[in-house]
Write a protein that holds these residues in place. Sequence first.
Motif, PDB file in Angstrom:
ATOM      1  N   ASP A   5       0.889  -1.183   0.160  1.00 24.76           N
ATOM      2  CA  ASP A   5       0.149   0.124   0.063  1.00 24.76           C
ATOM      3  C   ASP A   5       0.964   1.267   0.083  1.00 24.76           C
ATOM      4  OD1 ASP A   5      -2.237  -1.610  -0.102  1.00 24.76           O
ATOM      5  OD2 ASP A   5      -2.704  -1.421   1.981  1.00 24.76           O
ATOM      6  N   PHE A   7       3.723   1.565  -1.369  1.00 25.63           N
ATOM      7  CA  PHE A   7       4.383   1.708  -2.781  1.00 25.63           C
ATOM      8  C   PHE A   7       3.257   2.417  -3.811  1.00 25.63           C
ATOM      9  CE2 PHE A   7       5.316   0.541  -7.066  1.00 25.63           C
ATOM     10  CZ  PHE A   7       6.736   0.719  -7.249  1.00 25.63           C
ATOM     11  N   GLU A   8       2.036   1.803  -3.267  1.00 27.02           N
ATOM     12  CA  GLU A   8       0.907   2.483  -4.391  1.00 27.02           C
ATOM     13  C   GLU A   8       0.748   3.766  -4.020  1.00 27.02           C
ATOM     14  OE1 GLU A   8      -2.360   2.458  -7.138  1.00 27.02           O
ATOM     15  OE2 GLU A   8      -0.428   1.212  -6.973  1.00 27.02           O
ATOM     16  N   PHE A  10       2.693   6.208  -2.850  1.00 26.41           N
ATOM     17  CA  PHE A  10       3.579   7.002  -3.487  1.00 26.41           C
ATOM     18  C   PHE A  10       3.515   6.834  -5.185  1.00 26.41           C
ATOM     19  CE2 PHE A  10       5.600   7.291   0.429  1.00 26.41           C
ATOM     20  CZ  PHE A  10       5.936   8.600   0.654  1.00 26.41           C
ATOM     21  N   ARG A  11       3.088   5.860  -5.766  1.00 31.53           N
ATOM     22  CA  ARG A  11       2.969   5.554  -6.943  1.00 31.53           C
ATOM     23  C   ARG A  11       1.810   6.525  -7.720  1.00 31.53           C
ATOM     24  NH1 ARG A  11       0.113   4.203 -11.068  1.00 31.53           N
ATOM     25  NH2 ARG A  11      -1.632   3.659  -9.754  1.00 31.53           N
ATOM     26  N   ARG A  12       0.587   6.601  -7.073  1.00 35.25           N
ATOM     27  CA  ARG A  12      -0.403   7.371  -7.388  1.00 35.25           C
ATOM     28  C   ARG A  12       0.024   9.054  -7.150  1.00 35.25           C
ATOM     29  NH1 ARG A  12      -5.565   4.549  -4.263  1.00 35.25           N
ATOM     30  NH2 ARG A  12      -5.363   2.617  -5.089  1.00 35.25           N
ATOM     31  N   ALA A  14       3.020  10.154  -7.243  1.00 31.87           N
ATOM     32  CA  ALA A  14       3.992  10.372  -8.528  1.00 31.87           C
ATOM     33  C   ALA A  14       3.361  10.690  -9.777  1.00 31.87           C
ATOM     34  CB  ALA A  14       5.264   9.471  -8.363  1.00 31.87           C
ATOM     35  N   GLU A  15       2.064   9.921  -9.858  1.00 26.27           N
ATOM     36  CA  GLU A  15       1.535  10.049 -11.387  1.00 26.27           C
ATOM     37  C   GLU A  15       0.692  11.185 -11.477  1.00 26.27           C
ATOM     38  OE1 GLU A  15      -1.057   6.508 -13.578  1.00 26.27           O
ATOM     39  OE2 GLU A  15      -1.838   7.301 -11.621  1.00 26.27           O
ATOM     40  N   PRO A  18       4.657  14.203 -11.431  1.00 24.15           N
ATOM     41  CA  PRO A  18       5.605  13.627 -11.531  1.00 24.15           C
ATOM     42  C   PRO A  18       7.116  14.167 -11.137  1.00 24.15           C
ATOM     43  CG  PRO A  18       4.286  13.612 -13.573  1.00 24.15           C
ATOM     44  CD  PRO A  18       3.865  14.410 -12.893  1.00 24.15           C
ATOM     45  N   GLN A 169      12.072   2.759  -2.985  1.00 24.77           N
ATOM     46  CA  GLN A 169      12.611   3.494  -4.319  1.00 24.77           C
ATOM     47  C   GLN A 169      11.412   3.000  -5.183  1.00 24.77           C
ATOM     48  OE1 GLN A 169      14.895   5.348  -4.705  1.00 24.77           O
ATOM     49  NE2 GLN A 169      16.451   5.011  -3.496  1.00 24.77           N
ATOM     50  N   PHE A 171      10.779   6.296  -4.883  1.00 26.29           N
ATOM     51  CA  PHE A 171      10.108   7.635  -4.476  1.00 26.29           C
ATOM     52  C   PHE A 171      10.902   8.464  -3.669  1.00 26.29           C
ATOM     53  CE2 PHE A 171       6.920   3.970  -5.402  1.00 26.29           C
ATOM     54  CZ  PHE A 171       6.359   4.488  -6.785  1.00 26.29           C
ATOM     55  N   TRP A 178       5.941  15.240  -2.125  1.00 22.66           N
ATOM     56  CA  TRP A 178       4.603  14.723  -2.304  1.00 22.66           C
ATOM     57  C   TRP A 178       3.866  14.777  -1.199  1.00 22.66           C
ATOM     58  CZ3 TRP A 178       7.757  10.549  -4.995  1.00 22.66           C
ATOM     59  CH2 TRP A 178       7.757  10.783  -6.709  1.00 22.66           C
TER      60      TRP A 178
END
Length: 225
Positions: A5, A7-8, A10-12, A14-15, A18, A169, A171, A178
């Motif tokens: 969770d 990872f997800e 920060f992925r969101r 970052a999306e 960026p 990483q 992120f 962020w």
Amino acid sequence: MKRADVFEFFRRLAEANPHPETELESGNTYQLLVAVVLSAQATDAGVNKATRRLFAEVKTPAQMLALGEEGLREHIKTIGLFNAKAKNVIALSQALVDQHGGEVPADREALEQLAGVGRKTANVVMNVAFGAETFAVDTHIFRVGNRTGLAKGKTPLAVELKLEKVVPQPFRLHAHHWLILHGRYICKARKPECWRCPVADLCAFRPKTPAPAAPPSKAAAATAP
């Protein structure tokens, strides 16, 4: 928050953004350091308004010393605690000239020896100027870390150390930007805007804040009794 969770999470973020950047304006590392010192208990927008004219005139510690404490106060008098901040900026500028050849050291411990520079300020400079994977925990990150369950802690240092452990990483470099921006514009202190949050389903905060009621349309208002 589970590792997957995090990872997800920060992925969101970052999306959605960026290439996050500090909202403090500066032209070099010295100006960045000064801006961050001035930003304590002040808004970035307020600091930027005061420093635009200052930074057009002052680009180095030697130039700040030539301006002097009284001249600096005139530039920053719209910022909270400006008297103490002016004293600190002059003192840190003198230390940079005397001890570091007029350059800002790329070392957190050395930065923390400068007047007005605490761990958070040093972490910001290390991250923004020198590309270090540091986590500068301000009030926004402290709130977001605890509220979401991402990094709970009773002190800023505790939250920082938890972020050091859990942020993966790729992120780590931009993580604190962020989180600051998320706290500033979505996960607000008084009323988080959960209805438009991209990570609401990963967040431990309950109950989620509902979307504000839409105002009645003109047609509905016209036919209302």
